[in-house]
Design a protein around this motif. Sequence first.
Motif, mmCIF file in Angstrom:
data_model
loop_
_atom_site.group_PDB
_atom_site.id
_atom_site.type_symbol
_atom_site.label_atom_id
_atom_site.label_comp_id
_atom_site.label_asym_id
_atom_site.label_seq_id
_atom_site.Cartn_x
_atom_site.Cartn_y
_atom_site.Cartn_z
ATOM 1 N N UNK A 66 -6.885 -10.114 10.196
ATOM 2 C CA UNK A 66 -8.337 -9.984 10.350
ATOM 3 C C UNK A 66 -8.586 -8.823 11.302
ATOM 4 N N UNK A 67 -9.354 -7.844 10.855
ATOM 5 C CA UNK A 67 -9.623 -6.681 11.703
ATOM 6 C C UNK A 67 -10.816 -5.914 11.158
ATOM 7 N N UNK A 68 -11.364 -5.059 12.006
ATOM 8 C CA UNK A 68 -12.476 -4.206 11.603
ATOM 9 C C UNK A 68 -11.905 -2.936 10.980
ATOM 10 N N UNK A 69 -11.376 -3.084 9.808
ATOM 11 C CA UNK A 69 -10.790 -1.972 9.069
ATOM 12 C C UNK A 69 -11.153 -2.106 7.590
ATOM 13 N N UNK A 70 -11.325 -0.995 6.952
ATOM 14 C CA UNK A 70 -11.611 -0.992 5.519
ATOM 15 C C UNK A 70 -10.282 -0.926 4.770
ATOM 16 N N UNK A 71 -9.504 -1.989 4.875
ATOM 17 C CA UNK A 71 -8.186 -2.040 4.265
ATOM 18 C C UNK A 71 -8.194 -2.952 3.047
ATOM 19 N N UNK A 72 -7.327 -2.615 2.112
ATOM 20 C CA UNK A 72 -7.012 -3.552 1.036
ATOM 21 C C UNK A 72 -5.814 -4.385 1.492
ATOM 22 N N UNK A 73 -5.457 -5.377 0.709
ATOM 23 C CA UNK A 73 -4.272 -6.164 1.058
ATOM 24 C C UNK A 73 -3.007 -5.320 0.960
ATOM 25 N N UNK A 74 -3.016 -4.302 0.083
ATOM 26 C CA UNK A 74 -1.870 -3.403 -0.005
ATOM 27 C C UNK A 74 -1.741 -2.573 1.265
ATOM 28 N N UNK A 75 -2.907 -2.156 1.809
ATOM 29 C CA UNK A 75 -2.877 -1.402 3.069
ATOM 30 C C UNK A 75 -2.295 -2.257 4.198
ATOM 31 N N UNK A 76 -2.747 -3.510 4.241
ATOM 32 C CA UNK A 76 -2.240 -4.412 5.276
ATOM 33 C C UNK A 76 -0.735 -4.627 5.102
ATOM 34 N N UNK A 77 -0.299 -4.790 3.870
ATOM 35 C CA UNK A 77 1.124 -4.960 3.603
ATOM 36 C C UNK A 77 1.930 -3.769 4.070
ATOM 37 N N UNK A 78 1.366 -2.570 3.909
ATOM 38 C CA UNK A 78 2.062 -1.352 4.363
ATOM 39 C C UNK A 78 2.172 -1.343 5.894
ATOM 40 N N UNK A 79 1.117 -1.792 6.584
ATOM 41 C CA UNK A 79 1.157 -1.858 8.043
ATOM 42 C C UNK A 79 2.266 -2.802 8.497
ATOM 43 N N UNK A 80 2.338 -3.969 7.871
ATOM 44 C CA UNK A 80 3.368 -4.945 8.243
ATOM 45 C C UNK A 80 4.756 -4.391 7.912
ATOM 46 N N UNK A 81 4.881 -3.776 6.750
ATOM 47 C CA UNK A 81 6.167 -3.210 6.323
ATOM 48 C C UNK A 81 6.678 -2.192 7.329
ATOM 49 N N UNK A 94 15.366 -6.843 0.934
ATOM 50 C CA UNK A 94 14.253 -6.661 0.002
ATOM 51 C C UNK A 94 13.753 -7.988 -0.559
ATOM 52 N N UNK A 95 14.677 -8.907 -0.881
ATOM 53 C CA UNK A 95 14.229 -10.169 -1.482
ATOM 54 C C UNK A 95 13.428 -11.004 -0.488
ATOM 55 N N UNK A 101 5.831 -10.977 1.531
ATOM 56 C CA UNK A 101 4.648 -10.158 1.253
ATOM 57 C C UNK A 101 3.713 -10.794 0.237
ATOM 58 N N UNK A 102 4.230 -11.671 -0.606
ATOM 59 C CA UNK A 102 3.359 -12.358 -1.560
ATOM 60 C C UNK A 102 2.312 -13.220 -0.869
ATOM 61 N N UNK A 103 2.576 -13.599 0.366
ATOM 62 C CA UNK A 103 1.633 -14.436 1.108
ATOM 63 C C UNK A 103 0.716 -13.660 2.032
ATOM 64 N N UNK A 104 0.709 -12.320 1.941
ATOM 65 C CA UNK A 104 -0.155 -11.517 2.804
ATOM 66 C C UNK A 104 -1.580 -11.473 2.249
#
Length: 514
Positions: A66-81, A94-95, A101-104
Motif C-alpha cells: 500500500x503506497x501513494x504510487x501509480x503502480x500496477x501489480x507488475x510494478x510492485x512485483x519488480x520492486x520486490x524482485x 526461480x520456483x 509472486x503469485x500472491x503479490x
Amino acid sequence: MSPAQVSRQHNPLRDPRDKRLPKIAGPCGLVMFGVTGDLATKKLMPAIYDLANRGLLPPGFSLVGFARRDWSEQDFGKIVHDAVKAHARTPFREEVWRNLAEGFRFVPGTFDDPAAFDLLAETVADLDASRGTGGNHAFYLSIPPGSFSTVCEQLQRSGLSEPSRGSWRRVVIEKPFGHDLASARQLNAVVEGVFPPDAVFRIDHYLGKETVQNLLALRFANQMFEPIWNANYVDHVQITMAEDIGIGGRAGYYDGIGAARDVIQNHLLQLLALTAMEEPVSFRADHLRAEKEKVLSAVRIPKDLARATARGQYAEGWQGGEQVVGYLQEKGVASGSTTETYAAVRLEIDTRRWAGVPFYLRTGKRLGKRVTEIAVVLKRAPHLPFNDTATEELGQNAIVIRVQPDEGVTIRFGSKVPGNQMEVRDVTMDFGYGRAFTESSPEAYERLILDVLLGEPPLFPRHEEVELSWQILDPIEDYWARQSRRLDQYASGGWGPRCADELMARDGREWRIP
C-alpha cells in the motif's frame, strides 16, 4: 513431571512435533504500509523471500503493498524482485519466487483516503478466496508514528481490523514508540483502541537477533554462569551499540530525536532487562515480560545527572580511509543543532541481585567500529598470591556477549605466560556462531515476521515495557534540554567525547575498546 519437563512443554519457541523442526506459518497474508521506504526494501521484503525459501511460509502466502504510487501489480512485483535480489540472505530460486509472486497485490492510495482502504478490504477478501489466506492478515506499519492514528482509524472503519470467526488480524509497528512517556501512552491508546493488546506486535529488531536470544541460554542453561551473575561477583556491566556510519540521509528523522531516544530507550534498555532479569518461570511471553518489567521498574536514575550522563556530536574526521563531515555539516541538519549523536548513561538497579552494580549504556555514530556487545565485568580476585610485577598486565575477568556483527561470546581471564617466571596476562576464550554451527543464523526480521504470523509474542515488548523505558529516559532528556552549553565534539572514527571518558573515570573505570 519435573520443572525442566514443564519448561520444555510450555516453551513457545519449540515445535512439540519435532524439536529439530521450526514452526511453519499457517494460511495468512501480510499487508505492508510504507513499501517505498528503506526498511521495506532492504529488510522486510528480503526477509519474506528468505522465509519462503526456507519453507516457513504457507503456499498461499500473500503480500499486499500500500503506497501513494501509480503502480500496477507488475510494478510492485519488480520492486520486490529487485529488493530480494539485492538484499536476500538465501540464494535466489526461480520456483520459490514464482510461487511467492503469485500472491503479490498492490493498492494505491493515501492514508487519509477511505476509498483506498475500501479497495484494500476488497483485495484482502479476494485473497481469502483465491489464495486461501483464511481471513488471517497482519498489517505492517512501516510508516512514521504520526500516521499510526490515521491508518488504525481507517483499518477500523473499513472493517479490516476485525477478524471473522476463527481467523486473526494483527498489527505490527516499528519504533519509535513515541518520543516521551506522554506520547507513548497516547500512541498505545490509539493502537490498542483498534487492536486488542495481544494482537499488537511492537518490533524491536534487536530482540530477534540470535545472540540476544542466546543470552537467555547462556544464563539459564549453564550452571557455570548463573552463580556469579550478581553483585557478589560483578563489578559493572557495559552495554554498547556503536556505529561507524553517520546519519546518512536521515537528518529529517534524526535531528531532534538523537542517540538516546533512537537507541537507548529501546535497544539498550531491552538488553539491560534481559541481562539483569531473574529466571522466568517459563519462556512464555507473559513470564518473560513479567521479569523484564521488574527490572525496568527497579532501575534507579542517578540524582546527579551531570556526573552520570554524557553526550556529544561527531565532528569531521577520517573514517575508513575517507574524510567525512561533522554532524552540523550534514545535509538537512539545523544550524546550531543540539541533537546528540553520542549518549552515555550510568544506571543502577535496586534489587538484591544487582544492588551497587552500575550499568553503563552508550551508543554513538561515527565511532571506531560497528559493534554491539554486553560486557559483564567481574570484580578482581580478593587476593593475588603473586608479586605485583607478575600481574601488572592482568585486567578484570569479563564475559562479553557480542550481538553484532561477529556474533558470539568471549570470556576474558588470566593465564600464565609460557616461560620460567610466573607472569599472568589476560587471554580470551572465544565462541563464534559462524565457527561453531553449520547452520547460518536467520536475519532478525525473518524471525520477527515469522513470529508475528505464528502469533508468538515472547520477543515483542508490550506497552508496559515501553512506558517503563520512557520513565527512565524522560528525566535524562529533560535535564539535557535545560543545558545551554554547546555539545562536546568528538572526532569521527574515535570512541566518543571526553565527557564520556570522564564519566567512567569518576568511578575509577574505563570504557572497553571492542
